[in-house]
Design an enzyme around this catalytic site. Structure first.
Site, mmCIF file in Angstrom:
data_model
loop_
_atom_site.group_PDB
_atom_site.id
_atom_site.type_symbol
_atom_site.label_atom_id
_atom_site.label_comp_id
_atom_site.label_asym_id
_atom_site.label_seq_id
_atom_site.Cartn_x
_atom_site.Cartn_y
_atom_site.Cartn_z
ATOM 1 N N TYR A 209 54.534 28.073 17.573
ATOM 2 C CA TYR A 209 54.838 29.503 17.388
ATOM 3 C C TYR A 209 56.278 30.037 17.224
ATOM 4 O O TYR A 209 56.390 30.899 16.238
ATOM 5 C CB TYR A 209 54.934 29.914 19.229
ATOM 6 C CG TYR A 209 54.834 31.404 19.526
ATOM 7 C CD1 TYR A 209 54.498 32.396 18.339
ATOM 8 C CD2 TYR A 209 54.976 31.977 20.721
ATOM 9 C CE1 TYR A 209 54.453 33.634 18.780
ATOM 10 C CE2 TYR A 209 54.680 33.104 21.069
ATOM 11 C CZ TYR A 209 54.460 34.071 19.924
ATOM 12 O OH TYR A 209 54.448 35.320 20.281
ATOM 13 N N GLU A 216 56.961 34.180 9.251
ATOM 14 C CA GLU A 216 56.357 35.435 8.871
ATOM 15 C C GLU A 216 57.370 36.393 8.563
ATOM 16 O O GLU A 216 57.574 37.275 7.885
ATOM 17 C CB GLU A 216 55.520 35.844 9.995
ATOM 18 C CG GLU A 216 54.224 35.272 10.268
ATOM 19 C CD GLU A 216 53.679 35.315 11.697
ATOM 20 O OE1 GLU A 216 54.033 36.150 12.340
ATOM 21 O OE2 GLU A 216 52.977 34.285 12.233
#
Length: 287
Positions: A209, A216
């Site tokens: 995660y 990103e």
């Protein structure tokens, strides 16, 4: 944002909204909590494909009878196909790196497979709409659209960033996450969930995660100079609709939205992990 579906609206997938109507069955590893139903592209959402949560594992037989054999068969096929698709993607990535010895050109070599299977995930919204999975349409929609945003409106549209190392970060995180997630759903639907798959589902995210979110954010950051220079996707005044939109500032807002949302979602997922793997009773506080 990976599962920010799993930003300023559908951009990064960070959308704050309340459940409409009676709350569905609590979903483990959900990127939602009673106080904030936001979702990030790197986050995960249980239940969007008929996968079983900790409560649903005990109720699986009766739920499948309510779904009907056709719905269960379709969900099983869908999750097997998605598992296979992301496995193909993983093998292609490993093969490329072994042959080329570099990440440059990796995205271009796997982009068709990535775009197909990530876009195919739009069916998960349909699954919610027709009621064959117990997940909010809003949550599934935001999660999937945030991934679509990263694939089509960032990496596909801004070619100069395709060779950035950050792209590899979120690709690896997404790929391992999706293989684990869809395998979990498949075995849950078959009522035969190996402990390792369950363990992986509730442990891999601890590393994946943050890695996905970092990838990103760094990718969006790398895109900013190009977006500012070209004015892509922006609408300038004057125009006949008398509206303006600046994609550059939209991306800045998208990045900023990760700051308050990531800790909330990450710690919520850790609480769900303790609940599922260690049987702890977790009490969520309402706002």
């Amino acid at each position: 944002m990976g599962r920010l579906t799993e930003a300023a609206a559908a951009g990064s997938g960070a959308s704050a909204a309340r459940w409409a109507g009676p709350p569905p069955t609590p979903l483990p590893l959900s990127a939602t909590s009673p106080g904030c139903t936001a979702t990030m592209a790197s986050s995960e959402e249980d239940g969007t494909n008929g996968g079983a949560s900790d409560t649903e594992e005990r109720e699986a037989p009766s739920k499948r009878r309510r779904l009907g054999w056709a719905a269960t068969a379709w969900l099983t096929f869908y999750n097997i196909a998605m598992t296979a698709g992301w496995l193909v993607l993983a093998i292609a990535m490993v093969r490329f790196y072994m042959e080329k010895g570099t990440h440059k050109g990796l995205y271009k070599s796997i982009q068709k497979t990535l775009k197909f299977f990530q876009t195919f995930a739009l069916l998960e919204i349909v699954h919610c709409l027709i009621g064959i999975v117990p997940t909010s349409v809003l949550v599934a929609g935001v999660q999937v659209s945030s991934r679509i945003f990263m694939v089509w409106l960032i990496t596909h549209s801004i070619k100069p960033i395709q060779n950035e190392e950050s792209v590899v970060l979120f690709l690896v995180a997404w790929t391992v996450t999706e293989i684990t997630r869809y395998s979990f759903y498949t075995f849950s639907l078959l009522n035969h969930l190996p402990y390792f798959i369950k363990w992986a589902r509730y442990n891999f995210f601890i590393i994946l995660y943050p890695v996905g979110v970092a990838g990103e954010l760094l990718t969006i950051y790398a895109a900013l100079p190009y977006v500012k220079k070209t004015g892509m996707f922006s609408i300038r005044l004057p125009n006949k609709y008398n509206v303006s939109f600046d994609y550059y500032y939209f991306l800045l807002i998208t990045m900023a939205s990760y700051i308050p949302l990531f800790p909330q979602l990450y710690f919520h997922m850790l609480r769900q992990r303790r609940k599922v793997l260690h049987g702890e009773v977790i009490v969520e506080k309402e706002d």
